[in-house]
Design a protein around this motif. Structure first.
Motif, PDB file in Angstrom:
ATOM      1  N   ARG A 165       0.790  -1.247   0.000  1.00 42.75           N
ATOM      2  CA  ARG A 165       0.000   0.000   0.000  1.00 42.75           C
ATOM      3  C   ARG A 165       0.813   1.284   0.000  1.00 42.75           C
ATOM      4  N   ASP A 166       1.925   1.309   0.723  1.00 42.27           N
ATOM      5  CA  ASP A 166       2.599   2.583   0.998  1.00 42.27           C
ATOM      6  C   ASP A 166       3.892   2.819   0.234  1.00 42.27           C
ATOM      7  N   VAL A 167       4.613   1.773  -0.119  1.00 39.70           N
ATOM      8  CA  VAL A 167       5.883   1.961  -0.825  1.00 39.70           C
ATOM      9  C   VAL A 167       5.569   2.213  -2.299  1.00 39.70           C
ATOM     10  N   LYS A 168       6.027   3.330  -2.810  1.00 45.06           N
ATOM     11  CA  LYS A 168       5.681   3.758  -4.174  1.00 45.06           C
ATOM     12  C   LYS A 168       6.880   3.686  -5.122  1.00 45.06           C
ATOM     13  N   ASP A 169       7.644   2.625  -5.068  1.00 43.47           N
ATOM     14  CA  ASP A 169       8.799   2.473  -5.947  1.00 43.47           C
ATOM     15  C   ASP A 169       8.415   1.574  -7.119  1.00 43.47           C
ATOM     16  N   PRO A 170       8.542   2.054  -8.357  1.00 42.32           N
ATOM     17  CA  PRO A 170       8.136   1.242  -9.510  1.00 42.32           C
ATOM     18  C   PRO A 170       9.012  -0.001  -9.725  1.00 42.32           C
ATOM     19  N   ARG A 171      10.178  -0.053  -9.096  1.00 45.60           N
ATOM     20  CA  ARG A 171      11.049  -1.228  -9.250  1.00 45.60           C
ATOM     21  C   ARG A 171      10.549  -2.428  -8.455  1.00 45.60           C
TER      22      ARG A 171
END
Length: 123
Positions: free
Chosen positions: A23-29
């Motif tokens: 839900r919270d981590v917004k890293d595209p990798r």
């Protein structure tokens, strides 16, 4: 710390860390095909190894998780009522790949035995 309490703590941490990553981590990798398979916490609760199973390329995801571990730890401290939140280390879990490899070896042996039994019946 008792084993029962430690196991309960690890289970709860696994669930919350999965939630935070999803839900919270917004890293595209970070791969969407990610699962936390295990969590090992040291006795003094200072460090925790988080084992992650990833479908596809795993190195970018592991790198991104290790870069976000401070954020994940901070969010974990907000959601859990424990005195010490361990430092997190993310590692790839190879157990699924090992299981598939072992299953393939077993199938190969069974097929070889079946063909040798068939060959001996023909004689």
């Amino acid at each position: 710390m008792s084993i029962k309490r430690n196991n309960r703590l690890m289970g709860e941490m696994k669930k919350i860390i999965s939630e935070i990553i999803r839900r919270d981590v917004k890293d595209p990798r970070i791969s969407e095909m990610l699962s936390i398979t295990d969590l090992k916490i040291t006795e003094d609760l200072k460090t925790a190894k988080v084992y992650v199973s990833i479908y596809g390329e795993s190195e970018p995801t592991i790198d991104a998780l290790n870069r976000a571990k401070g954020f994940i730890r901070r969010e974990l401290s907000k959601k859990m009522k424990i005195r010490t939140v361990p430092e997190l280390f993310f590692e790839k879990d190879y157990s699924i790949e090992k299981g598939i490899y072992m299953s393939n070896l077993i199938d190969k042996v069974i097929n070889q035995e079946a063909s040798s039994v068939d060959d001996s019946r023909e004689d």
